[in-house]
Motif scaffolding. Structure first.
Motif, mmCIF file in Angstrom:
data_model
loop_
_atom_site.group_PDB
_atom_site.id
_atom_site.type_symbol
_atom_site.label_atom_id
_atom_site.label_comp_id
_atom_site.label_asym_id
_atom_site.label_seq_id
_atom_site.Cartn_x
_atom_site.Cartn_y
_atom_site.Cartn_z
ATOM 1 N N GLY A 136 64.219 -45.535 26.335
ATOM 2 C CA GLY A 136 65.381 -44.727 25.982
ATOM 3 C C GLY A 136 65.068 -43.882 24.758
ATOM 4 N N GLY A 151 66.626 -41.175 21.971
ATOM 5 C CA GLY A 151 67.873 -40.689 21.385
ATOM 6 C C GLY A 151 67.802 -39.184 21.173
ATOM 7 N N TYR A 203 65.375 -58.583 27.872
ATOM 8 C CA TYR A 203 64.717 -58.120 29.108
ATOM 9 C C TYR A 203 63.228 -57.788 28.926
ATOM 10 C CZ TYR A 203 66.094 -53.892 26.618
ATOM 11 O OH TYR A 203 66.286 -52.944 25.636
ATOM 12 N N GLU A 262 67.084 -41.679 29.331
ATOM 13 C CA GLU A 262 66.383 -42.908 29.691
ATOM 14 C C GLU A 262 65.615 -42.757 30.997
ATOM 15 O OE1 GLU A 262 68.752 -46.656 28.408
ATOM 16 O OE2 GLU A 262 70.251 -45.138 28.904
ATOM 17 N N SER A 321 73.460 -48.537 26.969
ATOM 18 C CA SER A 321 72.216 -48.081 27.574
ATOM 19 C C SER A 321 72.389 -48.175 29.080
ATOM 20 C CB SER A 321 71.072 -49.001 27.139
ATOM 21 O OG SER A 321 69.962 -48.866 27.999
ATOM 22 N N ARG A 344 68.433 -37.877 17.678
ATOM 23 C CA ARG A 344 67.343 -38.204 16.750
ATOM 24 C C ARG A 344 66.255 -37.130 16.829
ATOM 25 N NH1 ARG A 344 67.121 -44.128 15.687
ATOM 26 N NH2 ARG A 344 69.317 -44.597 15.253
ATOM 27 N N ILE A 387 72.285 -36.883 11.053
ATOM 28 C CA ILE A 387 72.375 -36.825 12.515
ATOM 29 C C ILE A 387 73.724 -36.256 12.961
ATOM 30 C CG2 ILE A 387 73.305 -39.166 12.841
ATOM 31 C CD1 ILE A 387 71.258 -39.437 15.196
HETATM 32 O O1 4AD Z 1 66.144 -48.828 20.922
HETATM 33 P P1 4AD Z 1 67.381 -48.790 21.773
HETATM 34 O O2 4AD Z 1 68.510 -49.646 21.389
HETATM 35 O O3 4AD Z 1 66.881 -49.120 23.252
HETATM 36 C C1 4AD Z 1 67.678 -49.220 24.346
HETATM 37 O O4 4AD Z 1 68.861 -48.997 24.395
HETATM 38 C C2 4AD Z 1 66.913 -49.487 25.614
HETATM 39 N N1 4AD Z 1 67.784 -50.217 26.546
HETATM 40 C C3 4AD Z 1 66.479 -48.162 26.195
HETATM 41 C C4 4AD Z 1 65.726 -48.310 27.481
HETATM 42 O O5 4AD Z 1 64.703 -48.946 27.489
HETATM 43 N N2 4AD Z 1 66.221 -47.710 28.547
HETATM 44 O O6 4AD Z 1 67.907 -47.299 21.854
HETATM 45 C C5 4AD Z 1 67.069 -46.273 22.328
HETATM 46 C C6 4AD Z 1 67.114 -45.081 21.410
HETATM 47 C C7 4AD Z 1 66.683 -45.348 19.974
HETATM 48 O O7 4AD Z 1 65.280 -45.341 19.849
HETATM 49 C C8 4AD Z 1 67.326 -44.198 19.239
HETATM 50 O O8 4AD Z 1 66.544 -43.028 19.378
HETATM 51 C C9 4AD Z 1 68.614 -44.009 19.993
HETATM 52 O O9 4AD Z 1 68.446 -44.605 21.272
HETATM 53 N N3 4AD Z 1 69.734 -44.669 19.302
HETATM 54 C C10 4AD Z 1 70.678 -44.027 18.583
HETATM 55 N N4 4AD Z 1 70.866 -42.730 18.309
HETATM 56 C C11 4AD Z 1 71.931 -42.392 17.552
HETATM 57 N N5 4AD Z 1 72.825 -43.280 17.066
HETATM 58 C C12 4AD Z 1 72.676 -44.594 17.314
HETATM 59 N N6 4AD Z 1 73.580 -45.457 16.845
HETATM 60 C C13 4AD Z 1 71.574 -45.017 18.111
HETATM 61 N N7 4AD Z 1 71.139 -46.225 18.561
HETATM 62 C C14 4AD Z 1 70.026 -45.980 19.281
#
Ligand code: 4AD
Ligand code: MG
Length: 428
Positions: free
Chosen positions: A397, A399, A327, A222, A182, A402, A413
């Protein structure tokens, strides 16, 4: 002068010169049919032996699926043709005669993934790439309108953002480094000079499981904003998602239809979205006969059950602190939960957004890092952000694949990205 197939169809009559690839071909003694494909559309072309030179007819006889060709002829309406028009060919040149194309009907998914570099020419996948491009453009448009600055964070990093379990390690000149999960921590650094920033980058997750919603490399959109508090964050994300839905529904209604999605479904995605807390989610699930003990994360089946109650993206807030990242800021009204929000897509396509208000107090943040078992040394630079002009701030963030999967109603996906990377696949 060559024009695109779509331009030719719009022109509807007269002479046209086209170039592209042979999508289908069928020949008899006197007639040859070619369905020609380019980046814009497909069109049926007919070559009549009696009406063309012997050179043109011999090209028509040689043509194979996926050969590259140029042709000229007269375009006319023909209701029986796949896209409603047909070209009566007067000239045909083969640029390259394709070998026998390995993809035919009824092949296994594994085989199709092995020849992904060829399979991605299929009409379905081509259409998905177009919808994806429109999604990215619409997201950028929204950020720009709201005066966010696009920035370019690093992919090679020295610390984890989303916990060690899904971190890809790389050998960085003999030292350990990681692929970014991220851009968040870097976006947080940039808000202190730009106020509001966004980035669209690849993110990496060493996801050990094979599911229809996880890739190991995906595109992450993001945003992060100084001064933005939790309610402002929810409003912003609602606005962004709605803008992407409505804009893409308008721009890509033909593409969406081809993929089996009625664009009216997406036009209805306008604020307000339903908002529930994690606690409320557990109550709804309980009434549905599903018991989730407080403190457990929601699993796929539980998310699927929850969204059955709504036809818009569902905003779920205030998850237990112990299952969320370091965080996130504690809810001032209940320090067992954090000011975070996941957004779940309708129709069971799962989580599309993870977000939160960030902890801005250095002492609280240090405590949170330690409690999560992370090495505080790795976060020294990040802690500086709380030493020099710390302010309340929030971010999220989203995806991209998604969202693509939801819009295009894809079973997996994998088909939301040209070259999917999963636990079992890194080629082609
Ligand atoms: O919920 P996640 O893990 O949040 C973050 O990474 C925060 N640091 C983001 C931020 O606040 N800037 O990941 C965010 C989104 C998820 O809701 C999902 O839509 C996508 O990233 N995501 C994936 N998409 C495809 N394959 C994966 N393995 C994914 N993991 C997360
Ligand atoms: Mg998440």
């Amino acid at each position: 002068m060559f024009i695109s197939i779509q331009e030719a169809i719009s022109q509807g009559k007269g002479n046209v010169a086209l170039r592209g690839w042979v999508y289908r071909e069928r020949k008899s003694n006197k007639l040859a049919f070619i369905v020609l494909r380019d980046g814009t559309n497909i069109i049926q072309c007919v070559i009549e032996k009696d009406k063309v030179s012997s050179g043109v007819w011999s090209s028509a006889e040689k043509v194979m699926v996926e050969s590259s060709v140029t042709l000229e002829g007269e375009i006319r309406e023909d209701k029986r043709a796949p896209t409603g028009y047909e070209v009566g060919v007067t000239d045909l040149k083969i640029v390259q005669t394709a070998e026998r194309f390995p993809i035919t009907k009824d092949q296994s998914t594994e085989f199709l993934l092995d020849v992904r570099h060829l399979w991605l020419r299929s009409r379905e996948l081509t259409t998905v790439w177009k919808v994806k491009s429109a999604i990215l453009a619409a997201a950028r448009e929204y950020f720009e309108k709201q005066k966010y600055v696009e920035v370019t964070p690093p992919i090679i990093t020295g610390s984890s953002c989303e916990g060690g379990s899904t971190l890809f390690k790389i050998d960085y000149f003999g030292e350990e480094a990681f692929l970014s999960q991220s851009a968040q921590l870097y976006l947080e650094a940039l808000i202190f000079s730009l106020d509001k920033v966004y980035a669209i980058t690849p993110s990496f997750r060493a996801e050990p499981s094979k599911t229809s919603r996880h890739l190991t490399e995906y595109w992450h959109c993001e945003g992060e904003a100084a001064w933005m508090q939790f309610d402002g964050l929810l409003d912003f994300m609602e606005g962004l998602i709605s803008h992407v839905c409505v804009t893409v529904a308008e721009k890509c209604s033909a593409e969406l239809k081809l993929l089996g999605r009625n664009s009216d479904d997406l036009k209805k995605i306008v604020p307000p979205f339903p908002r529930i807390t994690y606690d409320e989610a557990l109550n709804i699930l309980k009434k549905d006969g599903i018991d989730v003990p407080w403190g457990k994360d929601l699993r796929t089946e539980e998310e699927e059950q929850l969204v059955k109650h709504y036809d818009k993206p569902l905003i779920v807030t205030r998850y237990p602190k112990k299952i969320k990242a370091f965080y996130m800021k504690d809810d001032p009204k209940n320090s067992e939960v954090v000011l975070c929000c996941d957004i779940l897509a309708p129709e069971g396509y799962g989580e599309i957004v993870g977000s939160s208000q960030r902890e801005e107090n250095i002492d609280v943040l240090k405590e949170k890092i330690k409690n999560q078992g992370e090495n505080i040394e790795h976060y020294n630079w990040y802690l500086d952000l709380r030493r020099f002009g710390s302010v309340p701030h929030s971010g999220f963030g989203l995806g991209i694949e998604r969202i693509v999967r939801w819009f295009c109603r894809l079973e997996t996906i994998r088909d939301a990205i040209p070259f999917p990377r999963t636990i079992k696949r890194k080629t082609p």
